[in-house]
Motif scaffolding. Sequence first.
Motif, PDB file in Angstrom:
ATOM      1  N   ASP A 146      14.891 -25.430   7.731  1.00  0.00           N
ATOM      2  CA  ASP A 146      15.884 -26.046   6.867  1.00  0.00           C
ATOM      3  C   ASP A 146      15.921 -27.567   7.032  1.00  0.00           C
ATOM      4  O   ASP A 146      16.612 -28.242   6.327  1.00  0.00           O
ATOM      5  CB  ASP A 146      17.313 -25.207   6.915  1.00  0.00           C
ATOM      6  CG  ASP A 146      17.790 -25.250   8.445  1.00  0.00           C
ATOM      7  OD1 ASP A 146      17.062 -25.941   9.204  1.00  0.00           O
ATOM      8  OD2 ASP A 146      18.608 -24.703   8.589  1.00  0.00           O
ATOM      9  N   ARG A 147      15.147 -28.032   7.852  1.00  0.00           N
ATOM     10  CA  ARG A 147      15.011 -29.490   7.947  1.00  0.00           C
ATOM     11  C   ARG A 147      13.867 -30.169   7.387  1.00  0.00           C
ATOM     12  O   ARG A 147      13.730 -31.354   7.265  1.00  0.00           O
ATOM     13  CB  ARG A 147      15.195 -29.876   9.581  1.00  0.00           C
ATOM     14  CG  ARG A 147      16.123 -29.494  10.565  1.00  0.00           C
ATOM     15  CD  ARG A 147      17.521 -29.885   9.886  1.00  0.00           C
ATOM     16  NE  ARG A 147      17.679 -31.343   9.669  1.00  0.00           N
ATOM     17  CZ  ARG A 147      18.076 -32.113  10.491  1.00  0.00           C
ATOM     18  NH1 ARG A 147      18.440 -32.024  11.679  1.00  0.00           N
ATOM     19  NH2 ARG A 147      18.241 -33.469  10.115  1.00  0.00           N
ATOM     20  N   THR A 148      13.107 -29.404   6.856  1.00  0.00           N
ATOM     21  CA  THR A 148      11.862 -29.900   6.180  1.00  0.00           C
ATOM     22  C   THR A 148      12.066 -30.779   5.104  1.00  0.00           C
ATOM     23  O   THR A 148      12.716 -30.049   3.996  1.00  0.00           O
ATOM     24  CB  THR A 148      10.955 -28.839   5.793  1.00  0.00           C
ATOM     25  OG1 THR A 148      10.753 -27.963   6.904  1.00  0.00           O
ATOM     26  CG2 THR A 148       9.421 -29.264   5.293  1.00  0.00           C
ATOM     27  N   LYS A 149      11.671 -31.805   4.964  1.00  0.00           N
ATOM     28  CA  LYS A 149      12.054 -32.785   3.581  1.00  0.00           C
ATOM     29  C   LYS A 149      10.531 -32.878   2.790  1.00  0.00           C
ATOM     30  O   LYS A 149      10.692 -32.760   1.545  1.00  0.00           O
ATOM     31  CB  LYS A 149      12.321 -34.212   4.205  1.00  0.00           C
ATOM     32  CG  LYS A 149      12.668 -35.145   3.057  1.00  0.00           C
ATOM     33  CD  LYS A 149      13.616 -34.679   1.915  1.00  0.00           C
ATOM     34  CE  LYS A 149      15.178 -34.524   2.415  1.00  0.00           C
ATOM     35  NZ  LYS A 149      15.643 -35.802   2.684  1.00  0.00           N
ATOM     36  N   ALA A 150       9.470 -32.873   3.337  1.00  0.00           N
ATOM     37  CA  ALA A 150       8.301 -33.081   2.645  1.00  0.00           C
ATOM     38  C   ALA A 150       7.101 -32.473   3.499  1.00  0.00           C
ATOM     39  O   ALA A 150       7.098 -32.162   4.635  1.00  0.00           O
ATOM     40  CB  ALA A 150       8.002 -34.464   2.467  1.00  0.00           C
ATOM     41  N   PHE A 151       6.053 -32.426   2.593  1.00  0.00           N
ATOM     42  CA  PHE A 151       4.830 -31.862   2.943  1.00  0.00           C
ATOM     43  C   PHE A 151       3.844 -32.956   2.590  1.00  0.00           C
ATOM     44  O   PHE A 151       3.703 -33.289   1.472  1.00  0.00           O
ATOM     45  CB  PHE A 151       4.544 -30.548   2.441  1.00  0.00           C
ATOM     46  CG  PHE A 151       3.029 -29.979   2.551  1.00  0.00           C
ATOM     47  CD1 PHE A 151       2.245 -30.092   3.531  1.00  0.00           C
ATOM     48  CD2 PHE A 151       2.428 -29.622   1.314  1.00  0.00           C
ATOM     49  CE1 PHE A 151       0.915 -29.557   3.579  1.00  0.00           C
ATOM     50  CE2 PHE A 151       1.067 -28.825   1.331  1.00  0.00           C
ATOM     51  CZ  PHE A 151       0.545 -29.027   2.561  1.00  0.00           C
ATOM     52  N   ILE A 152       2.993 -33.277   3.396  1.00  0.00           N
ATOM     53  CA  ILE A 152       1.721 -34.238   2.892  1.00  0.00           C
ATOM     54  C   ILE A 152       0.390 -33.643   2.813  1.00  0.00           C
ATOM     55  O   ILE A 152       0.098 -33.140   3.800  1.00  0.00           O
ATOM     56  CB  ILE A 152       1.685 -35.778   4.077  1.00  0.00           C
ATOM     57  CG1 ILE A 152       3.166 -36.381   3.943  1.00  0.00           C
ATOM     58  CG2 ILE A 152       0.633 -36.587   3.541  1.00  0.00           C
ATOM     59  CD1 ILE A 152       2.862 -37.535   5.140  1.00  0.00           C
ATOM     60  N   LEU A 153       0.006 -33.685   1.641  1.00  0.00           N
ATOM     61  CA  LEU A 153      -1.329 -33.049   1.428  1.00  0.00           C
ATOM     62  C   LEU A 153      -2.397 -34.302   1.072  1.00  0.00           C
ATOM     63  O   LEU A 153      -1.996 -34.893   0.019  1.00  0.00           O
ATOM     64  CB  LEU A 153      -1.288 -31.988   0.139  1.00  0.00           C
ATOM     65  CG  LEU A 153      -2.674 -31.058   0.360  1.00  0.00           C
ATOM     66  CD1 LEU A 153      -2.864 -30.350   1.585  1.00  0.00           C
ATOM     67  CD2 LEU A 153      -2.642 -30.353  -0.732  1.00  0.00           C
ATOM     68  N   ASN A 154      -3.216 -34.415   1.834  1.00  0.00           N
ATOM     69  CA  ASN A 154      -4.591 -35.325   1.354  1.00  0.00           C
ATOM     70  C   ASN A 154      -5.745 -34.655   1.127  1.00  0.00           C
ATOM     71  O   ASN A 154      -6.459 -33.993   1.935  1.00  0.00           O
ATOM     72  CB  ASN A 154      -4.849 -36.156   2.629  1.00  0.00           C
ATOM     73  CG  ASN A 154      -5.800 -37.099   2.788  1.00  0.00           C
ATOM     74  OD1 ASN A 154      -6.465 -37.439   3.541  1.00  0.00           O
ATOM     75  ND2 ASN A 154      -6.027 -37.769   1.304  1.00  0.00           N
ATOM     76  N   SER A 155      -5.951 -34.592  -0.153  1.00  0.00           N
ATOM     77  CA  SER A 155      -7.101 -33.843  -0.725  1.00  0.00           C
ATOM     78  C   SER A 155      -7.888 -34.712  -1.766  1.00  0.00           C
ATOM     79  O   SER A 155      -7.138 -35.160  -2.767  1.00  0.00           O
ATOM     80  CB  SER A 155      -7.102 -32.299  -1.359  1.00  0.00           C
ATOM     81  OG  SER A 155      -8.072 -31.734  -1.626  1.00  0.00           O
ATOM     82  N   PRO A 156      -9.212 -34.985  -1.417  1.00  0.00           N
ATOM     83  CA  PRO A 156     -10.066 -34.804  -0.437  1.00  0.00           C
ATOM     84  C   PRO A 156      -9.514 -35.698   0.904  1.00  0.00           C
ATOM     85  O   PRO A 156      -8.972 -36.590   0.722  1.00  0.00           O
ATOM     86  CB  PRO A 156     -11.262 -35.586  -0.865  1.00  0.00           C
ATOM     87  CG  PRO A 156     -11.255 -35.657  -2.640  1.00  0.00           C
ATOM     88  CD  PRO A 156      -9.907 -35.757  -2.858  1.00  0.00           C
ATOM     89  N   CYS A 157     -10.104 -34.758   1.996  1.00  0.00           N
ATOM     90  CA  CYS A 157      -9.150 -35.274   3.047  1.00  0.00           C
ATOM     91  C   CYS A 157     -10.083 -36.366   3.936  1.00  0.00           C
ATOM     92  O   CYS A 157     -11.214 -36.054   4.246  1.00  0.00           O
ATOM     93  CB  CYS A 157      -8.908 -34.111   4.006  1.00  0.00           C
ATOM     94  SG  CYS A 157      -8.524 -34.418   5.667  1.00  0.00           S
ATOM     95  N   ASN A 158      -9.581 -37.280   4.324  1.00  0.00           N
ATOM     96  CA  ASN A 158      -9.755 -38.294   5.526  1.00  0.00           C
ATOM     97  C   ASN A 158      -9.229 -37.670   6.628  1.00  0.00           C
ATOM     98  O   ASN A 158      -8.052 -37.708   6.936  1.00  0.00           O
ATOM     99  CB  ASN A 158      -9.602 -39.827   5.164  1.00  0.00           C
ATOM    100  CG  ASN A 158      -9.785 -40.654   6.363  1.00  0.00           C
ATOM    101  OD1 ASN A 158     -10.502 -40.153   7.424  1.00  0.00           O
ATOM    102  ND2 ASN A 158      -9.316 -41.817   6.092  1.00  0.00           N
TER     103      ASN A 158
END
Length: 382
Positions: A146-158
């Motif tokens: 319940d503390r999660t604010k965001a998810f970072i997804l880097n695709s294509p991934c470095n």
Amino acid sequence: MSLTSLLARLQRQGADVVSLVAGQPDFPTPPHVCRAAIQAIEEGHTKYTAVDGAHELKQAIADWIKAERGAVYSPDEIVVTCGAKHAVLQSLLAICDPGDEVILPVPYWVSYPEQIKLSDAIVKTVTPLGADLKITAAQLKQTITDRTKAFILNSPCNPSGAVYASAELAQMADVIRAAGIYVIADEIYDKIVFEQAFSSMTAFAEIRDQLIYINGVSKSYAMTGWRIGFLAAPQPVAVAVAKYQGHSTTNAASISQRAALAAYREEQSFVADMVSAYQERRDYVMGRLGGMRHVICATPQGTFYAFPELAAYYNKNKGVTSSFDLCQYLLENYGVALVPGSAFGMEGHVRLSFAVAMATLRKALDRVQAGLRSLAQQDEAT
Ligand code: PLP
């Protein structure tokens, strides 16, 4: 940092060092883009622009997103920033409160954890289970609190070169929608993909209000020094980001904005030529790594990086018990520079960049091979 200064010292001393640490295209910015910048100066585009970017550029970006990704954004939902790095940082600053959690898949681009911390948020890493170095929607779901604010997804991934398929993104989009969190989709390498088609987070209309889409001209148009990136996001987020920007950098450089306008609006053939050169080098790298006995490496589907696992070559008699030690050993003894996996949150691996000429790549891989062979022999002799 200590390896970077060792590399710089060796180079200053004139040592014969081959570097595969480059994080930027080795191609020059296309001539028509450079000409647009010269013209911008001559025409007097040398003053402040609107904080969130010149309207014409924002419109060009909106048109580009529509044409390339099929998603509709208005210029009011776009902020032009001083590079994609600045877009990610300002997005995090805008949305995070102290103590919020931001989910970050491993291996990650080095700036993400630092930017999350700068935003007073907490880094929650997720480690992939498979050799493809991709996390699953189920893992994402398990990490959300319940503390999660965001998810970072880097695709294509470095650094891994992994590219998420449409079905994988769709499953993640379901999780993101249900949890009501933001997703920061950093797609800066979107144009540098090989066999696998690129899929974008912008395809999922159901999470449009939760999506902060990041891109820019740095990698696709070989424009790292021009410092132009952007984000497209729900308008309240765009407005909040523009507030930060208005009191920090004001606007991205006016001349660079005109150059970026030419990059997005004018002919695109440069991109395909660059990508085919990367693909040829990627194939060469994979061929060479395939010929080294204990190397495990998922084939990069995008970017200009490979991220092999070399832990089998650790050799405590030689003081090599980490990816950092391994890189230091190869640099000091074999004159080849790589980046340790620990910088990306993943021990056991190293990142090598193929944004260098073929001749450099050949020389570097000869040295890597000789260095690894020496470590293996040392180990076997003991
Ligand atoms: N995002 C990722 C994943 C990167 O690898 C990089 C640069 O290496 C950036 C963003 C930064 O891009 P820019 O130069 O536009 O700030």
